[in-house]
Design a protein around this motif. Sequence first.
Motif, PDB file in Angstrom:
ATOM      1  N   PHE A 181      44.855  69.371  -9.995  1.00 26.00           N
ATOM      2  CA  PHE A 181      46.120  69.778 -10.591  1.00 26.00           C
ATOM      3  C   PHE A 181      47.045  68.571 -10.530  1.00 26.00           C
ATOM      4  N   GLU A 182      47.061  67.797 -11.643  1.00 22.79           N
ATOM      5  CA  GLU A 182      47.782  66.526 -11.659  1.00 22.79           C
ATOM      6  C   GLU A 182      49.265  66.708 -11.302  1.00 22.79           C
ATOM      7  N   THR A 183      49.880  67.742 -11.872  1.00 21.22           N
ATOM      8  CA  THR A 183      51.307  67.943 -11.667  1.00 21.22           C
ATOM      9  C   THR A 183      51.627  68.207 -10.199  1.00 21.22           C
ATOM     10  N   GLY A 184      50.722  68.888  -9.527  1.00 19.11           N
ATOM     11  CA  GLY A 184      50.961  69.203  -8.126  1.00 19.11           C
ATOM     12  C   GLY A 184      50.560  68.071  -7.200  1.00 19.11           C
ATOM     13  N   LEU A 185      49.531  67.329  -7.598  1.00 21.49           N
ATOM     14  CA  LEU A 185      48.974  66.298  -6.741  1.00 21.49           C
ATOM     15  C   LEU A 185      49.971  65.175  -6.466  1.00 21.49           C
ATOM     16  N   LEU A 186      50.638  64.730  -7.558  1.00 25.30           N
ATOM     17  CA  LEU A 186      51.514  63.574  -7.426  1.00 25.30           C
ATOM     18  C   LEU A 186      52.671  63.821  -6.461  1.00 25.30           C
ATOM     19  N   PRO A 187      53.423  64.927  -6.631  1.00 20.71           N
ATOM     20  CA  PRO A 187      54.529  65.186  -5.683  1.00 20.71           C
ATOM     21  C   PRO A 187      54.029  65.336  -4.257  1.00 20.71           C
ATOM     22  N   MET A 188      52.915  65.983  -4.085  1.00 28.56           N
ATOM     23  CA  MET A 188      52.381  66.187  -2.741  1.00 28.56           C
ATOM     24  C   MET A 188      52.077  64.849  -2.087  1.00 28.56           C
ATOM     25  N   PHE A 240      59.517  58.178  -4.933  1.00 32.87           N
ATOM     26  CA  PHE A 240      59.817  57.817  -6.323  1.00 32.87           C
ATOM     27  C   PHE A 240      58.595  57.362  -7.114  1.00 32.87           C
ATOM     28  N   THR A 241      57.414  57.629  -6.541  1.00 32.23           N
ATOM     29  CA  THR A 241      56.201  57.209  -7.230  1.00 32.23           C
ATOM     30  C   THR A 241      56.160  57.735  -8.656  1.00 32.23           C
ATOM     31  N   ASP A 242      56.042  56.806  -9.605  1.00 32.70           N
ATOM     32  CA  ASP A 242      55.887  57.147 -11.013  1.00 32.70           C
ATOM     33  C   ASP A 242      56.988  58.039 -11.573  1.00 32.70           C
ATOM     34  N   MET A 243      58.126  58.064 -10.880  1.00 33.13           N
ATOM     35  CA  MET A 243      59.215  58.890 -11.384  1.00 33.13           C
ATOM     36  C   MET A 243      59.633  58.442 -12.784  1.00 33.13           C
ATOM     37  N   ASP A 244      59.491  57.116 -13.023  1.00 36.69           N
ATOM     38  CA  ASP A 244      59.892  56.576 -14.322  1.00 36.69           C
ATOM     39  C   ASP A 244      59.082  57.186 -15.465  1.00 36.69           C
ATOM     40  N   LEU A 245      57.875  57.600 -15.147  1.00 35.55           N
ATOM     41  CA  LEU A 245      57.000  58.091 -16.210  1.00 35.55           C
ATOM     42  C   LEU A 245      57.210  59.573 -16.508  1.00 35.55           C
ATOM     43  N   ALA A 246      57.761  60.278 -15.504  1.00 37.30           N
ATOM     44  CA  ALA A 246      57.788  61.735 -15.592  1.00 37.30           C
ATOM     45  C   ALA A 246      58.439  62.269 -16.878  1.00 37.30           C
ATOM     46  N   PRO A 247      59.646  61.767 -17.230  1.00 37.86           N
ATOM     47  CA  PRO A 247      60.278  62.348 -18.437  1.00 37.86           C
ATOM     48  C   PRO A 247      59.414  62.171 -19.674  1.00 37.86           C
ATOM     49  N   ARG A 248      58.761  61.011 -19.811  1.00 33.19           N
ATOM     50  CA  ARG A 248      57.957  60.752 -21.007  1.00 33.19           C
ATOM     51  C   ARG A 248      56.750  61.681 -21.046  1.00 33.19           C
ATOM     52  N   VAL A 249      56.169  61.863 -19.853  1.00 39.98           N
ATOM     53  CA  VAL A 249      54.998  62.742 -19.802  1.00 39.98           C
ATOM     54  C   VAL A 249      55.388  64.165 -20.190  1.00 39.98           C
ATOM     55  N   LEU A 250      56.528  64.573 -19.637  1.00 40.28           N
ATOM     56  CA  LEU A 250      56.972  65.936 -19.935  1.00 40.28           C
ATOM     57  C   LEU A 250      57.277  66.092 -21.427  1.00 40.28           C
ATOM     58  N   LYS A 251      57.858  65.049 -21.969  1.00 39.86           N
ATOM     59  CA  LYS A 251      58.218  65.099 -23.379  1.00 39.86           C
ATOM     60  C   LYS A 251      56.982  65.290 -24.257  1.00 39.86           C
ATOM     61  N   THR A 296      48.789  54.783  -6.395  1.00 34.52           N
ATOM     62  CA  THR A 296      48.973  54.264  -5.051  1.00 34.52           C
ATOM     63  C   THR A 296      49.430  52.807  -5.040  1.00 34.52           C
ATOM     64  N   ARG A 297      48.966  52.017  -5.984  1.00 35.16           N
ATOM     65  CA  ARG A 297      49.293  50.587  -5.972  1.00 35.16           C
ATOM     66  C   ARG A 297      49.554  50.142  -7.402  1.00 35.16           C
ATOM     67  N   ASN A 298      50.643  50.612  -7.996  1.00 34.31           N
ATOM     68  CA  ASN A 298      50.704  50.384  -9.422  1.00 34.31           C
ATOM     69  C   ASN A 298      50.960  48.944  -9.831  1.00 34.31           C
ATOM     70  N   GLN A 299      51.250  48.088  -8.871  1.00 39.51           N
ATOM     71  CA  GLN A 299      51.358  46.668  -9.206  1.00 39.51           C
ATOM     72  C   GLN A 299      49.999  46.067  -9.566  1.00 39.51           C
ATOM     73  N   ILE A 300      48.964  46.590  -8.915  1.00 41.10           N
ATOM     74  CA  ILE A 300      47.620  46.112  -9.253  1.00 41.10           C
ATOM     75  C   ILE A 300      47.336  46.439 -10.707  1.00 41.10           C
ATOM     76  N   VAL A 301      47.630  47.678 -11.047  1.00 46.39           N
ATOM     77  CA  VAL A 301      47.371  48.109 -12.410  1.00 46.39           C
ATOM     78  C   VAL A 301      48.204  47.286 -13.380  1.00 46.39           C
ATOM     79  N   ALA A 302      49.465  47.061 -13.023  1.00 46.78           N
ATOM     80  CA  ALA A 302      50.331  46.304 -13.917  1.00 46.78           C
ATOM     81  C   ALA A 302      49.761  44.916 -14.153  1.00 46.78           C
ATOM     82  N   ARG A 303      49.250  44.323 -13.101  1.00 42.10           N
ATOM     83  CA  ARG A 303      48.725  42.969 -13.236  1.00 42.10           C
ATOM     84  C   ARG A 303      47.461  42.938 -14.107  1.00 42.10           C
ATOM     85  N   LEU A 304      46.506  43.793 -13.773  1.00 45.47           N
ATOM     86  CA  LEU A 304      45.227  43.755 -14.483  1.00 45.47           C
ATOM     87  C   LEU A 304      45.384  44.213 -15.922  1.00 45.47           C
ATOM     88  N   THR A 305      46.157  45.288 -16.096  1.00 44.43           N
ATOM     89  CA  THR A 305      46.353  45.819 -17.431  1.00 44.43           C
ATOM     90  C   THR A 305      47.118  44.814 -18.294  1.00 44.43           C
TER      91      THR A 305
END
Lengths: 213, 322, 652, 300, 153
Positions: free
Chosen positions: A132-139, A148-159, D200-209
Amino acid sequence: MERIHTLAIQQTCDIGFISKVEEASGQHISKCYQCGNCTASCAYTHVYDYPVNQIMRLVQLGQKKAVLQSRSIWLCATCQACTTRCPNNLDVARIMETLRIMSRQENMVAERDIELFYHEFLESIKAFGRVFETGLLPMFSLKAGKPFTDMDLAPRVLKKGKLAFLPQRIKGRKQVAAIFHRFEAHQLKRTEELRQAGLTQPVEGDSHPDECE
Amino acid sequence: MNSDLRSELHKKAEQAWPDLELLIGWQAGYDDLHTTPVFIRDSAEISKLIWNPWCTQNLAVYVAKHFAASSGKDDKKIGVCVKGCDSRSLIALLQENLVARERFYIIGMPCKGIVDLRKLHALSGAARILSVQVNAEQVALKSAAGVLHFPLDEVLMRKCRRCRYPNPLIHDVLVGDPLTPRTDAHEAYNDVAAIERLSLQERLAFWQGELDRCLRCYACRNACPLCVCQDRCIAETRDPKWLTQYMHLPEKFMFHFIHALHLAGRCTECGECERVCPMEIPVALIKEALNKITLELLDFEAGLDPQRVPPLLTFDAGETGI
Amino acid sequence: MRIGVFVCQCGTNIASTVETEAVAREALQHPDVVYATSYMYTCSEPGQQQIQRAIQEENLQGVVVAACSPRMHEPTFRRAVEKAGLNRFMFEMANIREHVSWISNDRQANTRKAAELVHMAVAKLRFNHPLSPSRVAINKRVLVIGGGVAGIQAALDCAEGGLEVVLVERQPSIGGKMAKLDKTFPTIDCSSCILGPKMVDVAQKENIRLYACSEVESVAGYIGNFSVQIRRKATCVDWNLCTGCGLCMEKCPAKKVPDHFNEDLGNTRAIGIPFPQAIPKKATIDKEHCRQFTRGKCGVCKKICPVGAIDYEMEDEFISEDFGAIIVATGFDLFDHSSYGEYGGGRFPDVISGLQYERILSASGPFGGHIQRPSDGRQPRNIVFIACVGSRDASVDRPYCSGVCCMYIAKQAILTRDHLPDSNCYVFYMDIRSPGKNYDEFVRRAQEEYGVNYIRGRVGKIYPKNNHLIVQGADTLLGAQVEVEADLVVLATGVEASAGARELAEKLRISYDQYGFYMESHPKLRPVETNTAGVYLAGVCQGPKDIPSSVAQGSAAAAKVQALFSRDTIETSPQVALVNERACVACGKCIQVCPFGAIQWKELRGGIQKAEVLPSVCQGCGLCNATCPPKAVQLQHCTDNQILAEIDVLCA
Amino acid sequence: MKRRIAYYQGCSLEGLAIEYDTSTRAVCEALDVELVEIPDWSCCGSTPAHSHDALLSAVLAGRNLAIAESTGCELAMTPCPGCLKSLKGALQAFHNQSERDVFLEILAMPFTGHIKAISILQLLYEIIGVDEISRRVIRPLNDLVLAPYYGCLLSRPAQFAEFDDPENPISMDELLVGAGAKLVDFPYKTECCGATYGVTRNQIVARLTGRILDMAAGLGAQAIVVACPLCQQNLDLRQSQVNRYWKRRFDIPVVYITQLLGLALGLEPEQLAWDKLFVEPDWPLTAPAVERDHLEKAQS
Amino acid sequence: MTQSHDNPAHKQALTIVGFLCNWCSYGGADTAGVCRFKQPTDLRIIRVPCTGRMDPLFIARSLILGADGVLVSGCHPKDCHYAVGNLYARRRLEVLKRMLPFMGIDGDRFRYTWVSASEGQRWQQVVTEFSEQIRSLGPNPGVTGKSAAAATA
């Protein structure tokens, strides 16, 4: 990574470790002649503490603690470049995977986040049958203390409407959970058998308290 | 019908006689049930020739010996009567260049089968057999206990009931009309297959039981048309000394291995070895098993094509799987 | 028979895992054994003397030595017993070293096994008979197969010694791979300057007959008397007429023919002489590209040839020659790097083989000795050399070291820096193998004097980017991934057995290893002999080696032939088949199966036929013995009785 | 005759890679392949499972193959190379004598091991074939310049993948050329994109991608074509993160092979979920469809 | 690597007769020795010039007398020192191998194989495998039918 200064080769070499790696991976570590092709081919060398060829070397020298506590084994993405190009037909990626498993079993994981992510991922499967991707990330973010992991992506994904708000609970999720339980029981049984046969490795380098100084 | 064929045989023998120095055939034995070989060197004796379901001997046995002894002067040939099975022995001898085809005149006898005396005796029980008559497919057996009737098929020899070549494969003249073969090829090795179905231990026990009776009389060997060694057989020589004269099971096994392996890829299954065995050991089965192996492995059957070389006397660099 | 048994300890080689004393003691239990002892080194001078003394003192009639493999010391001990007056075939050996002490550490089991092997040898010896050899005449002509530097040397040395030599070369010219080299390490001698005179010598020696464009078709016979059929391939030019003027080559309209001599880097014509120094200097038509053959019309060369040597109808010709000995010097081929997908698999024109670079460096090469890229002719500035391509690489089934690449890379890097002082040379290597006279000094010079950059690690990938080649490798000394932006990449392609090596080996009945290199008789002590008597090896066909070693082996093989031919006859082994006429039933099966035609019919009085073995033709394989039903043919020294005696020891 | 193939979509294709699922189903239907979705499939375990234990990974994947066998299909296809690796791992465990018993014991389901696991590329390239697909192209991808990107797992390691060339794979190249596209000679076909380290390590991805995007941009590719949901996610969704890391302004669409083939086969963009891409193409998706015979004339 | 055959617990007296051609396999066995490739100790090697010398009767005799196993090894086909000896041999040996079980003798007690002089490692593998195979079959009761138990004692 702790810097290795003078290495007392006889005292620190854990022969049982070498054979355990060989047995679990099905690979003959001594075939490695340190050509460096794995390192040359590895996309992750820049983030490793030890480049792959040095991991192989450390295994050859029985340096259990240095290997199992290294970040490299957790940063390997199993992309198979090393395995594909090894002139000695070693399945290097398989060895790295074996070391990862051993590092977790021996409680020596250097990259806690990655282990945690994997753990949460498996927990998600155990609970729902699917991830469950949506649940996994926040957990994960919560437990890793990285809110704040990948918070920047969240709005775009939701959109794009790409994340579900509820997990897909499959009918057979009990069946999947049962697989986990049987697997865990099997692991326990096996460990017990090995212990009774006197074949277990002492936990966390008991026999070699002063490995890599 | 038998008398018709007999007179046809006589006629054809007479016609051939001017070119022959010797004619080997069958003559009546001491009773209805027995025949013996006859070696005719005088045309007056041609009338002795007979042909019936008791003509059991494979006359090819005598061929190699008489070929070596004959001078061949005046281009005279040796005449010989052969059944289908016997003709294969002749071809096998040709395959190994042991005889020369042009020195023989072959009288072929299409054959519906030869009666197995052991079976007759078994059917008649203990009573002495007084006479036997064969009419078409029926046998009438008269003994002290009365007259018994059997289908002919039931009393034929084992080899005849699996016969694939009732007509001689090689001949200069044929007596009677060619017959249609009876058994399908895939049934030919039924007897071998029956042994193969046993477990390894059962097979060993079977042969232990059978070969234990062997007297090492060598009758089987002497009756074999393809045994080239005869009195130089390594079962008896001192140098090299393959066997002792000690009568125990390993030596008996070894003798039968020698005979069978010397015939591997050569035996034509005439069955003479088995017929002559005084101890009734099914020794032909061993050779049949070997024939089954050479057929499956090397696609070879002895005594069919005079041009082919026996498989163990040649090789094929390209063959795979062995 | 009075038999003595001598159990060798071979220092500790045997004694450490076998109770040699106990083996000797047990031997005394066997029938006919009257003497048994154990000794430190039985093959040593005192060891042999001990045997000889025992033969005399104990009046021995047969001797068993339990020691190493008979393939090692059987001749030694046979000579020793012969000196003491015994027939050399009254001797048997039990192999308790290679087959016992060296393959198990279980002392008890080893001792039991050694004792049984001794018992078997004793049992066999009891059936031995004295045998004496016969002699056959030697045909004193020698065939040399392959006209590279090893074959040339062998041919010249034989010819120098007055022997008649036939040299067969597959290509239109002799010279082999060495003729393609620019310079040679470690002296930077010009390759053709040192090889050229030798090639001319071959052409000028009256007792060397050269068949170029020819191959060995079949081989029959045996040492002293080989009969060889040679196929002279149709060159479509009558070499008796051709003067080598080269006019045909100038005028030939087929101009896009890949130049194999230049490793396909340039083009040549469909007719011509492969290179200016070629021997013989005769033209050959390449039928694959000649328009007369591909299009059915042209005929330019035929019209232009001043001596009328062109013959389009020419066909292969077969000739038969007899020889007493054969020297095989068929050389090698270069590993084809197209199996290295990570290096472009042959798709990148500027990733080239070592031999291609050699042609680029050569003044007579496709670019006149100017270093330039095959793709665009641009002069490269950064040149990367990669070692061990097709060597020490199990993943392409080439786990062996090619032995020459480290040195030739150093040479090529030095030459590159010489030609282009502004260039940068990088060498990716795993280990440097330079164990020759002045070799390591040479490699050091490449680094110290010529500034060649050596990087310890393999290369993982090469890919093109902006008209460069990105070489992505490792520097394991640094523990880092490294990248070099190169203009030209030279792969130090390794050495492999030449195409057709296996087929030729089968014709010659010599063995080859799993990679197609020919097997020498003994890796240390008989390095130029094969297991087929009269056939010798020289050069890389036996295994990777450099020029000095190849030349030395060529001379060594020639010396072996000279030694063989110094006598008029050779002894033939008495270990041949023999017919017992009384037992022979004349079934002819032995005659049918003999691979050598060594058995024939013999007519006795009264016209009785029996088989008869020709001892000089019989090679002693024993196939007749196995085939003979009454066992009238017996292979001497390996008779049925002898084998049965050994079986009975084990099983009865 | 319609081919029946068991379909294992995997978790990614339910979420972030939904367009891969949509386009795969659409293309298969257009090519007369009946995809039988494995009933009640579960997660294969992915990298976390085989980093935990190979046996656990094998059994988690094995459950799906066991169900797939019950559908009577002989092949199980998955578009996700990660899932494929797990499915093949299950078969490997089953066919390994020493592992089979314990594998079956933990699986506790009937399983014969007769089924084979393949990727979508294997289906398209080996089973249907380039010729068959290009014959059906009615809207060729005229002159679109593309960079084919295979990622790590599709052809590596060679003995395991048993498909295409490990160093220079060409299956996707040929499919795209067969659909009328032009390709750049892309040297990074099999370079790693950063895999699961996005979270977990998105800088790695940023670099390789970033390296991959840079190479594709440098060669003038109008899009990168992929066959892996993880590669796509890293290259597409995370392109904004890459731009931040490298201070660049990459704007290269990263599309699934099935989406492009779908267009070529005449499907409409909506049927292929083109709108789900984060970096949307600036080139028109639907050049007018060409009549089949007209196309053949043009080709000849 | 485990070398189970060095463990005395596994030991029981087995008789394995080996017939090796002088040129290839005997050399291969020597090579294995020179390389110190450890092997089980049950094999006793009889040197013959060529597998073509092998009359199948030698093998039959060994097994009838109670040898636990017979191993014949020669040059690889097409690589015979005498050109074709092994090509004859392989037919004769295969026929024997298939005949043995018909007579009640386990065909697995007999193996023929091809090992060249350079293949020391292969020889080690052949000997190890074959010895293990014979060990798993146990002692050969021979044709006299002496029981397995009696043979072990």
